[in-house]
Design a protein around this motif. Structure first.
Motif, PDB file in Angstrom:
ATOM      1  N   VAL A 688       0.827  -1.200   0.000  1.00 18.14           N
ATOM      2  CA  VAL A 688       0.000   0.000   0.000  1.00 18.14           C
ATOM      3  C   VAL A 688       0.864   1.253   0.000  1.00 18.14           C
ATOM      4  N   ARG A 693      -3.246  -0.646  -5.134  1.00 19.62           N
ATOM      5  CA  ARG A 693      -4.676  -0.338  -5.160  1.00 19.62           C
ATOM      6  C   ARG A 693      -5.425  -1.493  -4.507  1.00 19.62           C
ATOM      7  N   VAL A 694      -6.334  -1.198  -3.577  1.00 18.25           N
ATOM      8  CA  VAL A 694      -7.073  -2.228  -2.835  1.00 18.25           C
ATOM      9  C   VAL A 694      -8.500  -2.276  -3.365  1.00 18.25           C
ATOM     10  N   VAL A 696     -12.199  -4.458  -2.849  1.00 19.97           N
ATOM     11  CA  VAL A 696     -12.918  -5.370  -1.957  1.00 19.97           C
ATOM     12  C   VAL A 696     -14.281  -5.672  -2.566  1.00 19.97           C
ATOM     13  N   ALA A 707     -12.084  -3.379   6.345  1.00 12.98           N
ATOM     14  CA  ALA A 707     -11.707  -1.982   6.566  1.00 12.98           C
ATOM     15  C   ALA A 707     -11.068  -1.804   7.943  1.00 12.98           C
ATOM     16  N   LEU A 710      -7.544  -3.382   7.840  1.00 13.17           N
ATOM     17  CA  LEU A 710      -6.619  -2.566   7.063  1.00 13.17           C
ATOM     18  C   LEU A 710      -6.252  -1.294   7.826  1.00 13.17           C
ATOM     19  N   PRO A 721      -7.945   3.712   5.580  1.00  4.93           N
ATOM     20  CA  PRO A 721      -8.833   3.400   4.456  1.00  4.93           C
ATOM     21  C   PRO A 721      -9.522   4.634   3.889  1.00  4.93           C
ATOM     22  N   LEU A 724      -7.118   6.374   1.591  1.00  3.58           N
ATOM     23  CA  LEU A 724      -6.985   5.607   0.348  1.00  3.58           C
ATOM     24  C   LEU A 724      -8.219   5.788  -0.542  1.00  3.58           C
ATOM     25  N   LYS A 725      -9.404   5.836   0.072  1.00  4.48           N
ATOM     26  CA  LYS A 725     -10.617   6.064  -0.717  1.00  4.48           C
ATOM     27  C   LYS A 725     -10.568   7.423  -1.402  1.00  4.48           C
ATOM     28  N   ARG A 729      -7.712   4.724  -4.222  1.00  4.24           N
ATOM     29  CA  ARG A 729      -6.928   3.476  -4.118  1.00  4.24           C
ATOM     30  C   ARG A 729      -7.591   2.446  -3.227  1.00  4.24           C
ATOM     31  N   TYR A 730      -8.794   2.704  -2.752  1.00  5.93           N
ATOM     32  CA  TYR A 730      -9.539   1.732  -1.940  1.00  5.93           C
ATOM     33  C   TYR A 730     -10.973   1.740  -2.459  1.00  5.93           C
ATOM     34  N   GLU A 732     -14.694  -0.405  -3.090  1.00  7.35           N
ATOM     35  CA  GLU A 732     -15.541  -1.496  -2.605  1.00  7.35           C
ATOM     36  C   GLU A 732     -16.718  -1.709  -3.560  1.00  7.35           C
TER      37      GLU A 732
END
Length: 735
Positions: A688, A693-694, A696, A707, A710, A721, A724-725, A729-730, A732
């Motif tokens: 990360v 990039r995550v 889910v 979440a 992480l 998180p 990142l959102k 990069r996060y 869902e």
């Protein structure tokens, strides 16, 4: 207003603007090519030395010109015959023909006038004006979508065509503004709508009447570097009353051919300098690099035109045609829609029809077009607001909350907000709630309290309609029948079954891709284009509400694949699980641009459980370039629901999948994906921190646990998180 100002000039002038941009881009190459091909004068070379060298080779030389690119051209008469050549300033000899490039001339005539003379010039001026309007309105729309001018390069979400349109505009708009504005200036100058701005000095009345002075004795020539020269005209042979005419970057002067005296001089006026700068900015003459940059920016126009038409067509498909839609300025009820997939527009059409039948004057438009100054007769404003993703504004509501938060006060017109969403999602109607809270904080009077519609329920909508009717003092019965997208028949070709051992029947269903028309291929509608992570909607028998399933395949694989688990009492899942190869069902495609791995080479961390593995498996399947992918997969038991087990093994061998980490929840020691993440904490944090990039996909309880895990893993790094959102990069896809 801004959106309409951007849309119609673009659609009406698309062909004209495209010709302008493509021909302009082609012409931008010639100044750079001329600069590279033309012999350049040494820095200290003077006009006197250059003229002397040329005169030795061509005794009948009449004029020497230097173009902004540095190319020097000489014109002469030899035994009564005219001649011209590009000159090597080191020798004074001709090295190339001075004849104009025929391709350049053809393109110039196309670019300026479409080969139609003054009428064509006026048409191209109209195209330049359209481009200027498009550039200004487009810049305003980009800023609105990005959340303000300070966020010009903020990450975008939404359909590919829309993102591509904005990404190109972000880069090209400066060049298009410059090119269109300078084109209009030059057109106005051509038609003498601008003042001339300057004139040469008066021709001298008295001269020495001498001739034959050596060129190196002309101070005006020996003190002028070639780099400043524009043109030098020689006096007519044996005419003692004629003079040398010298034009430089500073101005124009006359030199006596007998004693070399400067007889008259006129500096360039400010207006002339401005006009020459405009010419240089538009043509690239004298600024070849700038010309190439502007030419590259101009190439964005056809791409923006194509994506703009695609956006317009998609918008027309997504919105029902609303009959008797009144202008905003004359409507009593302003009905604004915030929708991502288009279904909320259907509710707006139903409400519009009912209010119109009751004698109301109603205007329907997007929330993004909110303009209270236009609502001259409005007695109420009603917002139908769906929620996109994690509670953000849907496509047709971009900028509304920004406007409301930035405004000093809200309108005095009473407001009603109706939210649309799905209660199974944690951010149910979050956007509608955010709008309501902001409106209350600004003192916007409420017509009705916030209400919500769950899963497009016609019953909820009818209940709210009765409440609205009571407030308005009119009977209002809203009978809404959802208008579903056009469906296609899909034929099941194969299935792989899992989960029977744990009483959780699940199947990987593979369908044949239906045939698509040429128009669908061109526009990307229907099943012409799809990738893993997109959705198919299925309306089960006995229901009017579609169920959405994530795709595990892309169009290029030649099949449509989904993972379906049978739920107790599940109408759609039960019908799908009962399908046998050769049987059919009907479905429609819905793109899901917010859940895509993106084209970057940065590593991916994919996290899923159960049927949430579907789109993640599709991302791995499509990873032909070997992008690093680390997959965390939660299953109940390896013998019951290890979906894609054979595929994962093959994908690891050919480099599509870097690592597979499984978490078994029904083993001797229950282990979930969040536990697997904590077990790989060091590597997850490193990935990360290095830009991974995550993504889910799965149930909301699993997503919440991921979440939390992480957040714990990233705590020492200062990342969360939420951060990142915000960085995109996060991501869902939770159900």
């Amino acid at each position: 207003m801004i959106r309409a100002l951007h849309r119609w000039p673009g659609l009406l002038a698309l062909l004209l603007v495209t010709i302008l941009s493509l021909s302009g881009a082609a012409l931008s190459v010639f100044p750079a090519a001329e600069r590279l091909a033309a012999p350049q004068a040494e820095t200290k070379l003077t006009v006197a030395t250059l003229a002397d060298r040329i005169q030795l080779v061509y005794p009948g030389v009449e004029q020497i010109r230097r173009s902004p690119s540095g190319r020097i051209t000489a014109y002469w008469f030899d035994q009564g015959k005219p001649g011209a050549a590009v000159i090597d300033p080191a020798t004074g000899e001709g090295v190339a023909s001075a004849d104009p490039n025929q391709v350049e001339r053809w393109l110039t005539n196309l670019h300026r006038s479409l080969f139609l003379g003054d009428g064509g010039r006026m048409a191209m001026a109209a195209g330049a004006a359209a481009m200027l309007v498009l550039s200004l309105s487009g810049a305003a729309l980009v800023a609105r979508r990005a959340g303000g001018w300070r966020h010009w390069f903020a990450p975008l979400r939404g359909p590919l065509a829309g993102r591509l349109h904005v990404e190109i505009a972000r880069i090209a708009v400066v060049g298009l503004l410059l090119s269109s504005a300078t084109a209009l200036w030059m057109t106005a100058s051509t038609f003498e709508l601008l003042p001339d701005g300057g004139s040469p000095p008066a021709f001298p009345a008295a001269v020495s009447n001498g001739t034959g002075i050596a060129l190196d004795r002309l101070a005006g020539l020996s003190e002028t570097p070639v780099a400043d020269l524009r043109a030098l005209s020689f006096p007519y042979p044996e005419d003692a009353a004629d003079v040398f005419t010298l034009k430089t970057d500073r101005g124009t002067g006359y030199l006596d051919q007998g004693d070399g005296a400067l007889l008259a001089w006129a500096d360039l006026t400010v207006w002339e300098r401005v006009s020459e700068t405009v010419y240089m900015l538009h043509t690239g003459q004298g600024a070849a690099t700038l010309g190439l940059v502007l030419g590259l920016m101009a190439l964005g126009v056809p791409a923006m035109g194509a994506t703009g038409v695609q956006i317009w067509l998609a918008g027309r498909r997504g919105r029902p045609r609303i009959r008797n839609n009144q202008p905003a300025a004359g409507a009593e009820t302003i009905l604004l829609v915030g929708s991502e997939g288009g279904s909320t527009w259907g509710f707006a059409a139903t409400l519009h029809a009912a209010l119109t039948k009751a004698g109301q004057s109603v205007h329907v438009g997007p929330m993004s077009g909110f303009a209270p100054e236009r609502y001259k007769r409005a007695e109420r404003i009603i917002l139908l607001a769906a929620t996109y993703g994690d509670g953000t504004a849907p496509a047709s509501a971009k900028g509304f909350l920004d406007w409301l938060n930035a405004s000093e006060r809200a309108p005095e017109i009473p407001l009603a907000v109706l939210g649309f969403g799905d209660r199974s999602f944690p951010n149910y109607c979050a956007f509608a709630e955010a709008v309501t809270s902001a409106a209350k904080a600004k003192g916007w009077p409420a017509l009705l309290p916030l209400d919500t519609i769950n899963r497009q329920s016609p019953q909820d909508f009818a209940r709210w309609g009765r409440a609205l009717g009571e407030v308005l003092g009119i009977p209002l019965e809203l009978s809404h029948e959802p208008v579903l997208p056009t469906t296609k028949t899909l034929t099941l070709v194969s299935r792989r079954d899992y989960g029977a051992e744990v009483q959780a029947p699940t199947a990987i269903l593979r369908f044949a891709v239906p045939r698509v028309s040429l128009w669908q291929r061109l526009t990307g509608s229907g099943f012409a284009r799809f990738t893993a992570g997109d959705l198919i909607g299925i309306v089960p028998e006995g229901s009017a509400v579609p169920r959405l399933y994530s795709l595990a395949s892309a169009r290029r694989q030649g099949f449509i694949e989904i993972v379906v688990k049978k739920h107790a009492g599940g109408l759609c899942s039960g019908q799908l699980i009962a399908l046998e190869p050769g049987e059919t069902m009907t479905a429609f495609l819905r793109h899901n641009p917010g859940f895509k791995p993106g084209p970057s080479r940065v590593p991916l961390i994919l996290i899923g459980a159960g049927t949430g593995i579907g789109p993640l498996a599709g991302f791995v399947r499509n990873n032909g370039r070997g992008r690093p992918i680390h997959l965390f997969f939660g299953i109940r038991h390896p013998d019951s629901d290890f979906f894609y087990v054979e595929d994962f093994s093959a994908w690891q061998q050919d480099g599509r999948l870097t690592r597979l980490i499984t978490a078994v929840s029904r083993g001797a020691r229950p282990h979930y994906v969040q536990d697997a993440l904590r077990g790989e904490a060091t590597q997850v944090a490193d990935l990360v921190c290095n830009g991974a990039r995550v993504m889910v996909c799965g149930g909301r309880d699993m997503a919440a646990g991921v979440a939390d895990a992480l957040g714990e893993i990233l705590a020492p790094t200062g990342l969360t998180p939420a951060v990142l959102k915000a960085e995109g990069r996060y991501i869902e896809d939770v159900y």
